[in-house]
Write a protein that holds these residues in place. Sequence first.
Motif, mmCIF file in Angstrom:
data_model
loop_
_atom_site.group_PDB
_atom_site.id
_atom_site.type_symbol
_atom_site.label_atom_id
_atom_site.label_comp_id
_atom_site.label_asym_id
_atom_site.label_seq_id
_atom_site.Cartn_x
_atom_site.Cartn_y
_atom_site.Cartn_z
ATOM 1 N N LEU A 30 89.963 66.345 58.403
ATOM 2 C CA LEU A 30 89.923 65.640 57.166
ATOM 3 C C LEU A 30 91.201 65.909 56.540
ATOM 4 C CD1 LEU A 30 86.441 65.727 56.065
ATOM 5 C CD2 LEU A 30 87.617 63.811 56.917
ATOM 6 N N LEU A 31 91.758 67.238 56.611
ATOM 7 C CA LEU A 31 93.076 67.399 55.960
ATOM 8 C C LEU A 31 94.309 66.631 56.653
ATOM 9 C CD1 LEU A 31 94.964 69.361 54.417
ATOM 10 C CD2 LEU A 31 95.005 70.868 56.295
ATOM 11 N N CYS A 34 94.192 63.195 55.108
ATOM 12 C CA CYS A 34 94.582 63.012 54.054
ATOM 13 C C CYS A 34 96.161 63.200 53.799
ATOM 14 C CB CYS A 34 93.965 64.175 52.882
ATOM 15 S SG CYS A 34 92.331 64.059 52.627
ATOM 16 N N ILE A 37 97.315 59.777 54.953
ATOM 17 C CA ILE A 37 97.171 58.760 53.788
ATOM 18 C C ILE A 37 98.159 58.982 52.856
ATOM 19 C CG2 ILE A 37 95.990 58.152 51.682
ATOM 20 C CD1 ILE A 37 93.317 58.817 53.262
ATOM 21 N N TRP A 77 95.775 58.017 62.352
ATOM 22 C CA TRP A 77 94.763 59.390 62.455
ATOM 23 C C TRP A 77 93.833 59.342 63.522
ATOM 24 C CZ3 TRP A 77 89.261 59.512 60.984
ATOM 25 C CH2 TRP A 77 88.884 60.921 60.727
#
Length: 91
Positions: A30-31, A34, A37, A77
């Motif tokens: 998830l890092l 982010c 993004i 990702w």
Amino acid sequence: MFSFYVIIPYLLFAVPVQVLFNKNPKKFSLLYFCLYIFFSLLAVFIYSSVLNFDISMEVLTTKNYYAISLSAALIFWFWDSVFLQKKRSAS
């Protein structure tokens, strides 16, 4: 012409980020998502500013800006997690 709009941002923004992430591989982090993004928002802003020749903040208020940025981040990702992240051997 369409390939120009896809290849140039990929080479300028996604490849360096993917090389950096492959130094410490983690699948579906998830890092990392982010960070994708963040870099995607930055890349789309720069690219749209260069193509339109007017550096205005109006691009930040459009839904297309966020849709393109988030979809690009998700694609890069996912691509990175499935195909490019290689776990290092314990030896």
